[in-house]
Design a protein around this motif. Structure first.
Motif, PDB file in Angstrom:
ATOM      1  N   GLY A 173      49.219  16.132  33.519  1.00 30.87           N
ATOM      2  CA  GLY A 173      48.700  17.175  32.648  1.00 30.87           C
ATOM      3  C   GLY A 173      48.576  16.771  31.195  1.00 30.87           C
ATOM      4  O   GLY A 173      48.225  17.596  30.345  1.00 30.87           O
ATOM      5  N   ARG A 174      48.875  15.502  30.903  1.00 32.71           N
ATOM      6  CA  ARG A 174      48.796  14.959  29.538  1.00 32.71           C
ATOM      7  C   ARG A 174      49.659  15.752  28.558  1.00 32.71           C
ATOM      8  O   ARG A 174      49.257  16.047  27.424  1.00 32.71           O
ATOM      9  CB  ARG A 174      47.340  14.910  29.063  1.00 32.71           C
ATOM     10  CG  ARG A 174      46.472  14.010  29.924  1.00 32.71           C
ATOM     11  CD  ARG A 174      45.084  13.837  29.359  1.00 32.71           C
ATOM     12  NE  ARG A 174      44.298  12.929  30.189  1.00 32.71           N
ATOM     13  CZ  ARG A 174      43.061  12.531  29.913  1.00 32.71           C
ATOM     14  NH1 ARG A 174      42.470  12.973  28.810  1.00 32.71           N
ATOM     15  NH2 ARG A 174      42.421  11.712  30.715  1.00 32.71           N
ATOM     16  N   VAL A 175      50.848  16.087  29.027  1.00 28.92           N
ATOM     17  CA  VAL A 175      51.806  16.795  28.183  1.00 28.92           C
ATOM     18  C   VAL A 175      52.619  15.773  27.399  1.00 28.92           C
ATOM     19  O   VAL A 175      53.251  14.892  27.979  1.00 28.92           O
ATOM     20  CB  VAL A 175      52.749  17.669  29.032  1.00 28.92           C
ATOM     21  CG1 VAL A 175      53.827  18.307  28.150  1.00 28.92           C
ATOM     22  CG2 VAL A 175      51.956  18.732  29.772  1.00 28.92           C
ATOM     23  N   ASP A 176      52.585  15.883  26.079  1.00 26.01           N
ATOM     24  CA  ASP A 176      53.421  15.051  25.226  1.00 26.01           C
ATOM     25  C   ASP A 176      54.015  15.925  24.129  1.00 26.01           C
ATOM     26  O   ASP A 176      53.822  17.151  24.114  1.00 26.01           O
ATOM     27  CB  ASP A 176      52.633  13.877  24.646  1.00 26.01           C
ATOM     28  CG  ASP A 176      51.403  14.319  23.852  1.00 26.01           C
ATOM     29  OD1 ASP A 176      51.298  15.519  23.508  1.00 26.01           O
ATOM     30  OD2 ASP A 176      50.546  13.456  23.569  1.00 26.01           O
ATOM     31  N   ALA A 177      54.752  15.313  23.214  1.00 21.40           N
ATOM     32  CA  ALA A 177      55.426  16.085  22.175  1.00 21.40           C
ATOM     33  C   ALA A 177      54.432  16.853  21.309  1.00 21.40           C
ATOM     34  O   ALA A 177      54.688  17.998  20.916  1.00 21.40           O
ATOM     35  CB  ALA A 177      56.283  15.155  21.320  1.00 21.40           C
ATOM     36  N   GLN A 197      51.968  22.041  19.739  1.00 21.90           N
ATOM     37  CA  GLN A 197      50.762  22.855  19.602  1.00 21.90           C
ATOM     38  C   GLN A 197      50.891  24.161  20.377  1.00 21.90           C
ATOM     39  O   GLN A 197      50.498  25.230  19.882  1.00 21.90           O
ATOM     40  CB  GLN A 197      49.555  22.068  20.106  1.00 21.90           C
ATOM     41  CG  GLN A 197      48.231  22.798  19.953  1.00 21.90           C
ATOM     42  CD  GLN A 197      47.058  21.988  20.472  1.00 21.90           C
ATOM     43  OE1 GLN A 197      47.232  21.113  21.320  1.00 21.90           O
ATOM     44  NE2 GLN A 197      45.871  22.264  19.972  1.00 21.90           N
ATOM     45  N   MET A 198      51.430  24.096  21.581  1.00 20.59           N
ATOM     46  CA  MET A 198      51.608  25.307  22.381  1.00 20.59           C
ATOM     47  C   MET A 198      52.585  26.265  21.713  1.00 20.59           C
ATOM     48  O   MET A 198      52.388  27.489  21.735  1.00 20.59           O
ATOM     49  CB  MET A 198      52.101  24.929  23.782  1.00 20.59           C
ATOM     50  CG  MET A 198      51.087  24.151  24.617  1.00 20.59           C
ATOM     51  SD  MET A 198      49.558  25.087  24.915  1.00 20.59           S
ATOM     52  CE  MET A 198      50.150  26.323  26.068  1.00 20.59           C
ATOM     53  N   TYR A 236      53.601  30.049  22.531  1.00 21.81           N
ATOM     54  CA  TYR A 236      54.168  29.776  23.854  1.00 21.81           C
ATOM     55  C   TYR A 236      55.401  28.893  23.693  1.00 21.81           C
ATOM     56  O   TYR A 236      55.332  27.673  23.799  1.00 21.81           O
ATOM     57  CB  TYR A 236      53.136  29.089  24.742  1.00 21.81           C
ATOM     58  CG  TYR A 236      51.891  29.920  24.967  1.00 21.81           C
ATOM     59  CD1 TYR A 236      51.873  30.953  25.895  1.00 21.81           C
ATOM     60  CD2 TYR A 236      50.731  29.672  24.228  1.00 21.81           C
ATOM     61  CE1 TYR A 236      50.732  31.722  26.097  1.00 21.81           C
ATOM     62  CE2 TYR A 236      49.587  30.433  24.420  1.00 21.81           C
ATOM     63  CZ  TYR A 236      49.599  31.448  25.356  1.00 21.81           C
ATOM     64  OH  TYR A 236      48.470  32.205  25.545  1.00 21.81           O
ATOM     65  N   SER A 237      56.530  29.540  23.424  1.00 26.15           N
ATOM     66  CA  SER A 237      57.740  28.782  23.109  1.00 26.15           C
ATOM     67  C   SER A 237      58.727  28.703  24.265  1.00 26.15           C
ATOM     68  O   SER A 237      59.699  27.945  24.194  1.00 26.15           O
ATOM     69  CB  SER A 237      58.449  29.408  21.900  1.00 26.15           C
ATOM     70  OG  SER A 237      58.752  30.767  22.153  1.00 26.15           O
ATOM     71  N   ASP A 238      58.498  29.470  25.323  1.00 22.79           N
ATOM     72  CA  ASP A 238      59.464  29.500  26.427  1.00 22.79           C
ATOM     73  C   ASP A 238      58.819  29.149  27.765  1.00 22.79           C
ATOM     74  O   ASP A 238      59.243  29.638  28.815  1.00 22.79           O
ATOM     75  CB  ASP A 238      60.115  30.888  26.526  1.00 22.79           C
ATOM     76  CG  ASP A 238      60.935  31.218  25.283  1.00 22.79           C
ATOM     77  OD1 ASP A 238      61.682  30.333  24.830  1.00 22.79           O
ATOM     78  OD2 ASP A 238      60.803  32.343  24.782  1.00 22.79           O
ATOM     79  N   LEU A 239      57.814  28.312  27.748  1.00 23.00           N
ATOM     80  CA  LEU A 239      57.159  27.934  28.997  1.00 23.00           C
ATOM     81  C   LEU A 239      58.057  27.013  29.814  1.00 23.00           C
ATOM     82  O   LEU A 239      58.700  26.112  29.274  1.00 23.00           O
ATOM     83  CB  LEU A 239      55.843  27.221  28.711  1.00 23.00           C
ATOM     84  CG  LEU A 239      54.699  28.073  28.144  1.00 23.00           C
ATOM     85  CD1 LEU A 239      53.507  27.187  27.833  1.00 23.00           C
ATOM     86  CD2 LEU A 239      54.310  29.172  29.118  1.00 23.00           C
ATOM     87  N   SER A 240      58.088  27.245  31.116  1.00 24.06           N
ATOM     88  CA  SER A 240      58.820  26.339  31.997  1.00 24.06           C
ATOM     89  C   SER A 240      58.064  25.021  32.093  1.00 24.06           C
ATOM     90  O   SER A 240      56.882  24.927  31.737  1.00 24.06           O
ATOM     91  CB  SER A 240      58.954  26.951  33.392  1.00 24.06           C
ATOM     92  OG  SER A 240      57.676  27.058  34.003  1.00 24.06           O
ATOM     93  N   ALA A 241      58.741  23.992  32.586  1.00 27.08           N
ATOM     94  CA  ALA A 241      58.090  22.691  32.749  1.00 27.08           C
ATOM     95  C   ALA A 241      56.888  22.814  33.680  1.00 27.08           C
ATOM     96  O   ALA A 241      55.845  22.193  33.449  1.00 27.08           O
ATOM     97  CB  ALA A 241      59.089  21.675  33.295  1.00 27.08           C
TER      98      ALA A 241
END
Length: 222
Positions: free
Chosen positions: A197-201, A206-207, A212-217
């Motif tokens: 998903g190209r998730v990085d720091a 940005q999220m 969106y501060s409490d999204l699960s992995a």
């Protein structure tokens, strides 16, 4: 258009020339992008009905130009040049030969696995890797030290997970980066999903800026 025709013709010639080579050989194409090379490796297999090279095994990876010994930007940007170069990895050496022009190229490659790599992986409990798997490890610069470091962090990858770790470059540095960003103790599956998903720091930050501060992995990687 000329570049596309060059690649198509080069691939056709290479497949014809190497249709009966041994299984550690194949065909490559490359494209220069700034100071990086987008490399694609093609390998085929013979069928019982028709002997010939197929396109059933294709692998692409992105690599800094400086990692290819014997290949220069001048070569790739020339109007036409014959080239021979290598990519040396812990899992083995990929030797390339072919022709490049105007930022693209194509030719034939041969892979020589590293016996010491196989022995190191065997000592870690991983055996029976095929030539295709060893080529994947070489292309993605995978080292047995990665497994040792992951074990030090508490992970115990099984044999299937080792290949995913190599392909998606699940390294201790990446896991530490995710922990620092608020996602500590990711499972290997979650780490792979982050890579897919190209998730990085930067993405996580940005999220959070969007609220969106409490999204699960799992949700973050969707």
């Amino acid at each position: 258009m000329k570049t596309l025709l060059f690649i198509i013709l080069a691939i056709a010639v290479c497949f014809s020339a190497y249709a009966n080579t041994e299984p550690r050989s194949g065909v490559w194409t490359a494209e220069l992008q700034d100071d990086r090379v987008q490399m694609t490796l093609f390998r085929g297999s013979q069928t019982s009905e028709r002997r010939g090279m197929g396109w059933n095994n294709i692998m692409g990876f992105d690599e800094p130009l400086a990692h290819f010994a014997g290949l220069s930007k001048n070569d790739l940007q020339s109007s036409a040049a014959n080239v021979q170069f290598e990519l040396r990895r812990p899992a083995g050496v990929i030797a390339f030969e072919g022709r490049v022009a105007n930022g693209t190229g194509a030719g034939h490659f041969h892979f020589t696995p590293s016996e010491s790599f196989v022995h190191d992986m065997d000592a870690l409990g991983y055996t029976g890797f095929s030539d295709d798997q060893l080529l994947v490890f070489a292309a993605h610069d995978f080292s047995p030290q990665t497994i040792r470091d992951l074990r030090d962090m508490g992970y115990q990858p099984n044999q299937r997970e080792v290949e995913e770790i190599a392909i998606f470059r699940i390294t201790p540095d990446f896991l530490r980066e995710m922990a620092k960003a608020g996602y500590a103790n990711l499972t290997l599956r979650e780490a792979v999903n982050f890579r897919v998903g190209r998730v990085d720091a930067a993405y996580i930050a940005q999220m959070r800026q969007l609220g969106y501060s409490d999204l699960s992995a799992r949700k973050l990687a969707d």
